[in-house]
Design a protein around this motif. Structure first.
Motif, PDB file in Angstrom:
ATOM      1  N   TRP A 129      98.642  59.267  61.817  1.00 39.35           N
ATOM      2  CA  TRP A 129      97.854  59.788  63.084  1.00 39.35           C
ATOM      3  C   TRP A 129      97.656  58.541  63.983  1.00 39.35           C
ATOM      4  O   TRP A 129      97.997  58.795  65.480  1.00 39.35           O
ATOM      5  CB  TRP A 129      96.339  60.427  62.700  1.00 39.35           C
ATOM      6  CG  TRP A 129      95.603  60.807  63.893  1.00 39.35           C
ATOM      7  CD1 TRP A 129      95.782  61.905  64.883  1.00 39.35           C
ATOM      8  CD2 TRP A 129      94.295  60.410  64.248  1.00 39.35           C
ATOM      9  NE1 TRP A 129      94.968  61.931  65.844  1.00 39.35           N
ATOM     10  CE2 TRP A 129      93.782  61.219  65.420  1.00 39.35           C
ATOM     11  CE3 TRP A 129      93.473  59.504  63.825  1.00 39.35           C
ATOM     12  CZ2 TRP A 129      92.470  61.044  65.983  1.00 39.35           C
ATOM     13  CZ3 TRP A 129      92.257  59.465  64.339  1.00 39.35           C
ATOM     14  CH2 TRP A 129      91.876  59.927  65.629  1.00 39.35           C
ATOM     15  N   THR A 139     107.377  68.820  72.476  1.00 39.33           N
ATOM     16  CA  THR A 139     106.071  68.990  71.754  1.00 39.33           C
ATOM     17  C   THR A 139     105.912  70.501  71.691  1.00 39.33           C
ATOM     18  O   THR A 139     105.175  71.089  70.572  1.00 39.33           O
ATOM     19  CB  THR A 139     105.286  68.533  72.609  1.00 39.33           C
ATOM     20  OG1 THR A 139     105.341  66.981  72.900  1.00 39.33           O
ATOM     21  CG2 THR A 139     103.702  68.647  72.080  1.00 39.33           C
ATOM     22  N   ILE A 172     107.739  71.944  68.465  1.00 38.31           N
ATOM     23  CA  ILE A 172     106.605  71.196  67.155  1.00 38.31           C
ATOM     24  C   ILE A 172     105.563  72.178  67.260  1.00 38.31           C
ATOM     25  O   ILE A 172     105.136  72.453  66.107  1.00 38.31           O
ATOM     26  CB  ILE A 172     106.373  69.803  67.583  1.00 38.31           C
ATOM     27  CG1 ILE A 172     107.826  68.954  67.346  1.00 38.31           C
ATOM     28  CG2 ILE A 172     105.558  69.225  66.458  1.00 38.31           C
ATOM     29  CD1 ILE A 172     107.390  67.334  67.846  1.00 38.31           C
ATOM     30  N   GLY A 173     104.727  72.433  68.304  1.00 41.15           N
ATOM     31  CA  GLY A 173     103.616  73.285  68.286  1.00 41.15           C
ATOM     32  C   GLY A 173     103.745  74.723  67.374  1.00 41.15           C
ATOM     33  O   GLY A 173     103.176  75.278  66.802  1.00 41.15           O
ATOM     34  N   LEU A 202     104.463  74.424  63.871  1.00 45.00           N
ATOM     35  CA  LEU A 202     103.344  74.238  63.095  1.00 45.00           C
ATOM     36  C   LEU A 202     102.383  75.427  63.051  1.00 45.00           C
ATOM     37  O   LEU A 202     101.851  75.661  62.062  1.00 45.00           O
ATOM     38  CB  LEU A 202     102.473  73.171  64.003  1.00 45.00           C
ATOM     39  CG  LEU A 202     101.236  72.836  63.570  1.00 45.00           C
ATOM     40  CD1 LEU A 202     100.998  72.321  61.974  1.00 45.00           C
ATOM     41  CD2 LEU A 202     100.360  72.147  64.527  1.00 45.00           C
ATOM     42  N   VAL A 209      95.364  75.842  66.937  1.00 47.24           N
ATOM     43  CA  VAL A 209      96.920  75.544  67.453  1.00 47.24           C
ATOM     44  C   VAL A 209      97.296  76.780  68.549  1.00 47.24           C
ATOM     45  O   VAL A 209      97.872  76.291  69.449  1.00 47.24           O
ATOM     46  CB  VAL A 209      97.888  75.333  66.213  1.00 47.24           C
ATOM     47  CG1 VAL A 209      99.031  74.908  66.879  1.00 47.24           C
ATOM     48  CG2 VAL A 209      97.403  74.266  65.433  1.00 47.24           C
ATOM     49  N   THR A 211     101.592  66.855  74.924  1.00 47.98           N
ATOM     50  CA  THR A 211     101.971  65.916  74.154  1.00 47.98           C
ATOM     51  C   THR A 211     100.381  65.331  73.714  1.00 47.98           C
ATOM     52  O   THR A 211     100.486  64.919  72.512  1.00 47.98           O
ATOM     53  CB  THR A 211     102.728  64.828  74.763  1.00 47.98           C
ATOM     54  OG1 THR A 211     101.948  64.567  76.239  1.00 47.98           O
ATOM     55  CG2 THR A 211     103.952  65.402  75.113  1.00 47.98           C
ATOM     56  N   THR A 241      98.378  66.976  70.902  1.00 47.36           N
ATOM     57  CA  THR A 241      98.835  67.256  69.625  1.00 47.36           C
ATOM     58  C   THR A 241      97.777  66.205  68.830  1.00 47.36           C
ATOM     59  O   THR A 241      97.750  66.252  67.713  1.00 47.36           O
ATOM     60  CB  THR A 241     100.315  66.358  69.434  1.00 47.36           C
ATOM     61  OG1 THR A 241     100.267  65.052  70.046  1.00 47.36           O
ATOM     62  CG2 THR A 241     101.175  67.451  70.139  1.00 47.36           C
ATOM     63  N   TRP A 273      95.468  68.047  66.933  1.00 51.06           N
ATOM     64  CA  TRP A 273      95.886  68.914  65.793  1.00 51.06           C
ATOM     65  C   TRP A 273      95.950  68.465  64.586  1.00 51.06           C
ATOM     66  O   TRP A 273      97.065  67.666  63.812  1.00 51.06           O
ATOM     67  CB  TRP A 273      97.354  69.515  66.114  1.00 51.06           C
ATOM     68  CG  TRP A 273      97.380  70.384  67.204  1.00 51.06           C
ATOM     69  CD1 TRP A 273      96.533  70.757  68.035  1.00 51.06           C
ATOM     70  CD2 TRP A 273      98.789  70.364  67.875  1.00 51.06           C
ATOM     71  NE1 TRP A 273      96.996  71.612  69.013  1.00 51.06           N
ATOM     72  CE2 TRP A 273      98.536  71.351  68.988  1.00 51.06           C
ATOM     73  CE3 TRP A 273     100.051  70.300  67.928  1.00 51.06           C
ATOM     74  CZ2 TRP A 273      99.430  71.731  70.036  1.00 51.06           C
ATOM     75  CZ3 TRP A 273     100.908  70.778  68.675  1.00 51.06           C
ATOM     76  CH2 TRP A 273     100.830  71.603  69.900  1.00 51.06           C
ATOM     77  N   LEU A 325      98.746  68.874  61.941  1.00 53.20           N
ATOM     78  CA  LEU A 325     100.077  68.613  62.135  1.00 53.20           C
ATOM     79  C   LEU A 325     100.287  67.084  61.413  1.00 53.20           C
ATOM     80  O   LEU A 325     101.064  66.943  60.491  1.00 53.20           O
ATOM     81  CB  LEU A 325     100.290  68.196  63.630  1.00 53.20           C
ATOM     82  CG  LEU A 325     101.538  67.628  63.915  1.00 53.20           C
ATOM     83  CD1 LEU A 325     102.830  68.336  63.613  1.00 53.20           C
ATOM     84  CD2 LEU A 325     101.532  67.121  65.265  1.00 53.20           C
ATOM     85  N   TRP A 326      99.157  66.308  61.534  1.00 48.84           N
ATOM     86  CA  TRP A 326      98.990  64.753  60.949  1.00 48.84           C
ATOM     87  C   TRP A 326      98.925  65.138  59.385  1.00 48.84           C
ATOM     88  O   TRP A 326      99.724  64.164  58.692  1.00 48.84           O
ATOM     89  CB  TRP A 326      98.223  64.071  61.633  1.00 48.84           C
ATOM     90  CG  TRP A 326      98.144  64.149  62.892  1.00 48.84           C
ATOM     91  CD1 TRP A 326      97.218  64.655  63.765  1.00 48.84           C
ATOM     92  CD2 TRP A 326      99.230  63.863  63.764  1.00 48.84           C
ATOM     93  NE1 TRP A 326      97.644  64.604  65.111  1.00 48.84           N
ATOM     94  CE2 TRP A 326      98.926  63.929  65.023  1.00 48.84           C
ATOM     95  CE3 TRP A 326     100.318  62.976  63.394  1.00 48.84           C
ATOM     96  CZ2 TRP A 326      99.740  63.935  66.080  1.00 48.84           C
ATOM     97  CZ3 TRP A 326     101.294  62.731  64.609  1.00 48.84           C
ATOM     98  CH2 TRP A 326     100.924  62.902  65.846  1.00 48.84           C
TER      99      TRP A 326
END
Length: 398
Positions: free
Chosen positions: A161, A309, A312-313, A316, A332, A349, A352, A355, A358-359
């Motif tokens: 993160w 992004t 990616i979202g 996720l 999310v 971006t 994120t 989120w 995600l991490w």
């Protein structure tokens, strides 16, 4: 002689007992080993970002306000948040933007810290520094709670993160770090079934960003779908509405509209409602080479990052739905949906950083497949340097 030896031995043993008791007392105040590791990563990354704040203006903006280091941190939304902290909402718009778009939690703390005499920009950095340290510790605890079988996964999640490509916004005077400092412990409390504590932290998060509304909805979904729900605690879920309604009432008093914050977003940042497919088309057009003047190539670059992004979202979100993590999926989905219903997708971006799944998910993948961890660092570190350099030289970076 034996009696004298016994008399001498007794004080020594008493001192040893007192030393052990004192040691235990000190240990209670010291951070745990995982927390110390998290704070170590926090310190290393803060030093790296500070070095970039010094070097980037010198290298890419030679002679422009250098060596005024603090000016490198005074970029984009920092201007607006500083204006709220310094002037409030009732003294016009000295930053050139409709200030009602910014919730009061972060500017309030900046104003309080500025009473030390360090100035508003430095105060924002201090607030973000403390908040990011606190948030990192709780992200580690949340990761370890979710995946207890993976020893040491917590500090890894915090390290990933802190090293995020957009990690500069955890150090600058932006709202992300403070929001996470409330959101991460809120979700840990929710997963533990401590609903009153969770609602209190979500209420604090709701003073920082409009995203707190989405987090409150996600908390309700988590409560309804959790095996640890306690209907006697359900009234606590109304608590996050208190600061939001209070801020709206204040805006009604100042601007004459309950929804002045939304109107300010539309006026200053083109966040009027747009159908997602239309917003996507606008974003693709903005990411096309030549859409902006040559001197604003940073805009083209950033819109391309927004598209990545967004992908990616969605990945996720699919993963969270597959895991049946309904509360996190709601969080999310609400965030992505809010950004995809503006004129175009931008600032996703930075979102994120909020989120935590995600991490934590990246930390799990890096633990189970080491090559993924190496690949992440190989990509994230250069991108983090680029993003930070772009921010500190006044280029749009999210």
């Amino acid at each position: 002689m034996h009696e004298r030896a016994a008399a001498d031995e007794e004080p020594r043993s008493g001192r040893a007992r007192r030393a052990r008791v004192d040691g235990v007392r000190w240990q209670r105040w010291l951070p745990s080993a995982p927390a110390r590791e998290v704070l170590g990563w926090w310190l290393v990354t803060r030093v790296a970002i500070f070095l970039l704040s010094i070097s980037a203006p010198l290298l890419f903006n030679p002679g422009k306000d250098y060596p005024n280091v603090w000016h490198a941190w005074l970029q984009w939304d920092v201007w607006h948040l500083k204006a709220v902290a310094e002037f409030g909402y009732t003294h016009g718009e000295p930053s050139g933007a409709p200030l009602a778009a910014f919730f009061p939690g972060f500017p309030f703390l900046v104003r309080v810290v500025s009473w030390t005499g360090i100035g508003y920009v430095a105060a924002g950095i201090v607030v973000s520094a403390v908040a990011s340290a606190f948030a990192g510790v709780y992200l580690a605890r949340l990761a370890q709670y979710e995946f207890p079988e993976l020893k040491g996964i917590g500090p890894n999640a915090a390290m990933i993160w802190y090293g995020a490509p957009v990690g500069v916004f955890l150090a600058a005077g932006y709202t992300e770090a403070l929001f996470c400092a409330f959101a991460f412990p809120a979700w840990l409390a929710a997963r533990q079934g401590r609903w009153g504590r969770a609602a209190l932290f979500v209420a604090l998060a709701s003073t920082v960003r409009v995203s707190g509304i989405f987090l409150a909805v996600a908390l309700v979904v988590e409560f309804v779908t959790s095996k640890k729900r306690d209907w006697a605690s359900a009234p606590w879920l109304l608590l996050p509405a208190v600061p939001v309604l209070g801020f709206m009432a204040y805006l009604k008093h100042v601007y004459g509209s309950w929804f002045a914050w939304q109107e300010a977003q539309e006026k200053g940042w083109a966040r009027e409602f747009t159908w997602p497919w239309t917003s996507f088309v606008h974003t693709v057009e903005a990411a096309t080479k030549g859409h902006f003047p040559a001197e604003r190539s940073d805009w083209t670059w950033m819109f391309r990052a927004e598209l990545v992004t967004l992908f990616i979202g969605l990945l996720l979100l699919a993963w969270l739905l597959w895991r049946r993590s309904w509360g996190e999926a709601t969080w999310v989905a609400a965030t992505v949906g809010a950004f995809c219903t503006s004129f175009w997708v931008y600032s996703l971006t930075r979102a994120t950083l909020l989120w935590w799944p995600l991490w934590i998910g990246l930390a799990v993948l890096a633990r189970r497949h080491r090559w993924i961890g190496r690949l992440y660092l190989a990509v994230a570190i250069p991108l983090a340097a680029i993003w930070a350099a772009g921010f500190f030289t006044g280029r749009w970076s999210g």
